[in-house]
Design a protein around this motif. Sequence first.
Motif, mmCIF file in Angstrom:
data_model
loop_
_atom_site.group_PDB
_atom_site.id
_atom_site.type_symbol
_atom_site.label_atom_id
_atom_site.label_comp_id
_atom_site.label_asym_id
_atom_site.label_seq_id
_atom_site.Cartn_x
_atom_site.Cartn_y
_atom_site.Cartn_z
ATOM 1 N N VAL A 178 4.547 5.800 -5.171
ATOM 2 C CA VAL A 178 4.779 5.952 -6.608
ATOM 3 C C VAL A 178 3.745 6.888 -7.228
ATOM 4 O O VAL A 178 4.092 7.801 -7.981
ATOM 5 C CB VAL A 178 4.776 4.583 -7.316
ATOM 6 N N SER A 179 2.448 6.690 -6.886
ATOM 7 C CA SER A 179 1.462 7.531 -7.568
ATOM 8 C C SER A 179 1.551 8.990 -7.107
ATOM 9 O O SER A 179 1.467 9.896 -7.932
ATOM 10 C CB SER A 179 0.042 6.969 -7.427
ATOM 11 N N LEU A 200 -1.275 0.403 -5.081
ATOM 12 C CA LEU A 200 -2.220 1.068 -4.178
ATOM 13 C C LEU A 200 -3.488 0.219 -4.004
ATOM 14 O O LEU A 200 -3.946 -0.030 -2.884
ATOM 15 C CB LEU A 200 -2.583 2.416 -4.799
ATOM 16 N N SER A 225 5.632 7.883 -21.585
ATOM 17 C CA SER A 225 6.600 6.929 -21.044
ATOM 18 C C SER A 225 6.471 6.806 -19.522
ATOM 19 O O SER A 225 7.057 5.926 -18.916
ATOM 20 C CB SER A 225 8.022 7.339 -21.418
ATOM 21 N N GLU A 226 5.684 7.708 -18.913
ATOM 22 C CA GLU A 226 5.471 7.574 -17.476
ATOM 23 C C GLU A 226 4.322 6.638 -17.149
ATOM 24 O O GLU A 226 4.042 6.382 -15.975
ATOM 25 C CB GLU A 226 5.215 8.951 -16.854
ATOM 26 N N LEU A 248 -6.230 10.627 -14.687
ATOM 27 C CA LEU A 248 -4.801 10.944 -14.671
ATOM 28 C C LEU A 248 -4.110 10.374 -15.912
ATOM 29 O O LEU A 248 -3.273 11.035 -16.527
ATOM 30 C CB LEU A 248 -4.152 10.394 -13.407
ATOM 31 N N PHE A 274 1.857 1.115 -12.260
ATOM 32 C CA PHE A 274 2.460 0.402 -11.133
ATOM 33 C C PHE A 274 1.986 0.999 -9.819
ATOM 34 O O PHE A 274 1.577 0.287 -8.910
ATOM 35 C CB PHE A 274 3.989 0.469 -11.232
ATOM 36 N N GLY A 275 2.027 2.310 -9.726
ATOM 37 C CA GLY A 275 1.615 2.976 -8.490
ATOM 38 C C GLY A 275 0.173 2.661 -8.139
ATOM 39 O O GLY A 275 -0.133 2.294 -7.004
ATOM 40 N N PHE A 276 -0.710 2.765 -9.116
ATOM 41 C CA PHE A 276 -2.125 2.539 -8.824
ATOM 42 C C PHE A 276 -2.429 1.078 -8.539
ATOM 43 O O PHE A 276 -3.288 0.768 -7.716
ATOM 44 C CB PHE A 276 -3.007 3.084 -9.957
ATOM 45 N N PRO A 279 3.959 3.351 -17.343
ATOM 46 C CA PRO A 279 4.244 2.203 -16.467
ATOM 47 C C PRO A 279 4.336 2.606 -14.987
ATOM 48 O O PRO A 279 3.850 1.882 -14.133
ATOM 49 C CB PRO A 279 5.586 1.681 -16.980
ATOM 50 N N SER A 280 4.917 3.759 -14.705
ATOM 51 C CA SER A 280 5.029 4.191 -13.311
ATOM 52 C C SER A 280 3.648 4.429 -12.721
ATOM 53 O O SER A 280 3.364 4.017 -11.596
ATOM 54 C CB SER A 280 5.835 5.485 -13.190
ATOM 55 N N LEU A 281 2.793 5.122 -13.469
ATOM 56 C CA LEU A 281 1.460 5.443 -12.961
ATOM 57 C C LEU A 281 0.668 4.157 -12.720
ATOM 58 O O LEU A 281 0.037 3.988 -11.676
ATOM 59 C CB LEU A 281 0.719 6.338 -13.962
ATOM 60 N N SER A 312 11.193 3.147 -20.819
ATOM 61 C CA SER A 312 9.983 3.411 -20.040
ATOM 62 C C SER A 312 10.070 2.850 -18.628
ATOM 63 O O SER A 312 9.235 3.142 -17.789
ATOM 64 C CB SER A 312 8.759 2.856 -20.759
ATOM 65 N N GLY A 336 2.567 1.835 -3.248
ATOM 66 C CA GLY A 336 1.603 2.362 -4.207
ATOM 67 C C GLY A 336 1.385 3.850 -4.027
ATOM 68 O O GLY A 336 1.401 4.615 -4.992
ATOM 69 N N LEU A 375 0.834 -1.197 0.000
ATOM 70 C CA LEU A 375 0.000 0.000 0.000
ATOM 71 C C LEU A 375 0.875 1.255 0.000
ATOM 72 O O LEU A 375 0.658 2.187 -0.776
ATOM 73 C CB LEU A 375 -0.905 -0.031 1.230
ATOM 74 N N LEU A 407 4.991 10.617 -8.405
ATOM 75 C CA LEU A 407 4.959 11.034 -9.805
ATOM 76 C C LEU A 407 4.458 12.479 -9.919
ATOM 77 O O LEU A 407 4.983 13.274 -10.690
ATOM 78 C CB LEU A 407 4.002 10.102 -10.548
ATOM 79 N N TYR A 408 3.444 12.795 -9.110
ATOM 80 C CA TYR A 408 2.853 14.129 -9.227
ATOM 81 C C TYR A 408 3.586 15.201 -8.430
ATOM 82 O O TYR A 408 3.628 16.352 -8.863
ATOM 83 C CB TYR A 408 1.350 14.060 -8.914
ATOM 84 N N LEU A 437 -1.778 12.133 -18.952
ATOM 85 C CA LEU A 437 -0.369 11.894 -18.643
ATOM 86 C C LEU A 437 0.536 12.304 -19.799
ATOM 87 O O LEU A 437 0.334 11.914 -20.943
ATOM 88 C CB LEU A 437 -0.152 10.414 -18.323
ATOM 89 N N LYS A 438 1.524 13.090 -19.461
ATOM 90 C CA LYS A 438 2.523 13.495 -20.442
ATOM 91 C C LYS A 438 3.869 13.469 -19.759
ATOM 92 O O LYS A 438 3.978 14.039 -18.680
ATOM 93 C CB LYS A 438 2.215 14.906 -20.952
ATOM 94 N N PRO A 439 4.892 12.859 -20.215
ATOM 95 C CA PRO A 439 4.953 12.012 -21.406
ATOM 96 C C PRO A 439 4.376 10.627 -21.124
ATOM 97 O O PRO A 439 4.330 10.195 -19.990
ATOM 98 C CB PRO A 439 6.448 11.919 -21.660
ATOM 99 N N LEU A 470 10.151 4.822 -13.497
ATOM 100 C CA LEU A 470 9.695 4.102 -12.307
ATOM 101 C C LEU A 470 10.857 3.832 -11.354
ATOM 102 O O LEU A 470 10.744 3.998 -10.134
ATOM 103 C CB LEU A 470 9.027 2.785 -12.716
ATOM 104 N N GLN A 522 2.759 0.207 -23.527
ATOM 105 C CA GLN A 522 3.907 0.533 -22.677
ATOM 106 C C GLN A 522 4.156 -0.559 -21.648
ATOM 107 O O GLN A 522 5.215 -0.675 -21.068
ATOM 108 C CB GLN A 522 3.651 1.843 -21.925
#
Lengths: 405, 409
Positions: A15-16, B235, B223-224, B215, B230-232, B226-228, A275, A12, A9, A19-20, B219-221, A279, B273
């Motif tokens: 990372v989310s 979560l 290429s992010e 989101l 993965f994060g979600f 996979p990160s988004l 890509s 998660g 958790l 990113l922001y 999303l720009k670019p 991450l 991606q």
Amino acid sequence: MNLHMTTILLVGIAVSLGLYTGKLVRRAGLPSLIGYMLLGAVMGSSFLDIFSAEVLRGLGFITDIALGFVAFSIGSELNLAALRKLGRGITTILLFETMITFILVTASILIITGDWPFALIFGAMAPATAPAGTVAVIQEYRAKGDLTQALYAVVGFDDGIAVLIFGFAAAVSESLLAAETGGSSHILRTAGEPALEILASIATGLVLGLIYTKLVSVLRSHDDIPALTFGFVCLSVGLAITFGFSPILTPMAVGFALSNTSMKETGIVAGRMRSLMPLVFVLFFFMAGTHLRIGSLHALGLVGITYIAARSLGKIVGAGLGARAGGASPVLRKYLGIGLLSQAGVAIGLAIATASHFGRLGEHGAGIATAVITTVTATSVVFEIIGPIMAKVALRKAGEIQEQA
Amino acid sequence: MDSIPILVIIGAATVAALYSGKTVRKAGLPSLLGYMILGVIVGSSVLSLIGETDLVSLQFVTEIALGFVAFTIGAELNFRVLKRLGSGIILIILAESFAAFIIVFLSIYLLYGDLPLALLFGALAPASAPAGTVAVIQEYKARGNLTKALYAVVGFDDGLAVIIFGFAAALSIRMLQAETSAVTGGLMQGILEPLGEVGLSLAMGIAIGFLFSALARRLKPISEAPSLIFGFIALTVGLCQWLGISLILTCMVVGMVLANTTSTASVRNILGQLRDYMHLLFILFFFIAGAHLRISALPALGTLGIIYIFARSGGLMGGAWLGAVVGRSETKIRKYLGLGILSQAGVAIGLSLLVQQFCTEIGTRHSLEIGAVVITTITATSIIFEIVGPICAKYALSRAGEIPAEKED
């Protein structure tokens, strides 16, 4: 509720949200990684303390793998033919920036404390550059050019020299302390070890790298590249940690073997891994942030401030003089040193190694051990934030950051 | 012995599994069997190179991978596709789940005359493992209506399985408790709880899905992405574990919201991606699954296990066929869908652990016996289903003509 549950958790959220925060910070003209790190610092031990020490230890392998990827990508940028174009300059720069930093820091600490073993240890830790910050900035802004190329080479190789310098200086310092307590010293033995360690790191990495390159070149489907690369990065980092090799040099040598045996495969691998790197960086700098102890800034003191000033000066002046002596281009002369200020994991690792060792060398040794740990931790807070910002400034001034659409 | 550091194991396993997968594939079998076999060899069954503690810390790779699998399933299911598949798909899901439950229940009850035991085995039968089927689909780049139907069925039947299990297990526990005349908790609770669980999964999946889609679209670019993702996914998986609800259903709903609120082109772009990393995740997932397999459990299969295997397979295939006939689905779905959903793995084993826990709490001789039989039988039959399931799925897809001819190999 199990431990690993909370961990997923939190990862998660990290990372989310990370990113922001990165995007937010970027809007202010700073590299995104500062945002990841700030979030880590807020969620980590400095403020909210959501990540307990136990959870952090469980996540340590993420940092190890991420640093492995960073080192691998440095190695895969270091094509010898391209480096040769930069001239003999690189070798000269490496020697100058590390040695001058070492000398300058040792001298200034010696002047304010008059303590030889103490000053030597601080000097020994100063040359280590943390590669991740510089590499993250380069990749975020898609920098290209001579300075970029030189930065890759310097942050990659100076880890080796830093370990060597540290090995020798720590050995001298140790024998000085041992002489105080009347014990015997083994300068030669302790000094020989780091050299061996570097050779072993590079040899292991190169062997793994040659196998890796061979496997990549006979792959039928490029879809297998991420899995294969992940496997070899983990393997090289894991072996390095197990046998006490450098966890930076070993995966770097894997990438180095790739980029110097096949240009075509290097391009394909870089394309496939592009890509994944964002991450990796979010996770890495978030974790770095959770480890930052903002509270330790109080402990900076006179020694810490002197260390910061002397190290920065040493890097900038050393790289400049080295570039001049090696006949490198004016861009390198002016801006290279500014891009090399990051200090993090390696220095802290060296500090911990010192502390555990010196703690047993009488009262003086124990005093040095504590001072080293607190000072390096505190100064790392400063360098980890300033380092990437300065790297961006350097790249921009050198005109190697493409203007954004 | 000092165990080998986990990074060395992961690294070496990834590389070795990649190649054992290729070897297995040359023999015409799905690569994931190769990953699993390597896991069996390295893991507790043969060489014991991975300790229990390492397996526990690798648990989170398994969970995240399962989250990615479920998310991918959801992302394939936009309403246009579901509409094309027609009402048939709902009938298929209902029929295969209930048929598996009823046939397993009846055969065990008729042979052993033990009502609570038969109910529990029946309750475990519908739970299918989506990862095997999805891995086969992606490996062979399968395309077509059967492929779409498989995505829908392995995804949704997890929700139904949770409800059937909750209901039947509650009934069975009540019977066992009645033997000691210490009934606690009403039957209603046994029905409402799983329903509430599924409802919570859906609601949370929808909420997270909308946030994620909003989101992801901006999303720009790219290429992010996979990160988004993965994060979600981390979560969502983390929240599900925390709340004790189905991570498969929830992550699938997140993917579905994306598929239904975002243009197909940008969904493709986002998923594109991800493709490279799914492959890596499958390697790790099935390697770890293999390391968990206890081949030594196979002799414990016994008559009961063999009956369970046949009844479950018969129920799933017969039910899918019946649902497809009644719902007038096309011929290839009628013929082959049931073959594609036989996998049984982590979910069933997790539920059987839950059963054992209940049975231990009740503490009568009868309940303790049942607890032990359930866990050993499900573990042993999972070995069979985890191997047979993907092979059958590949066979079904290739018979249905949904695996494109390979360019080389």
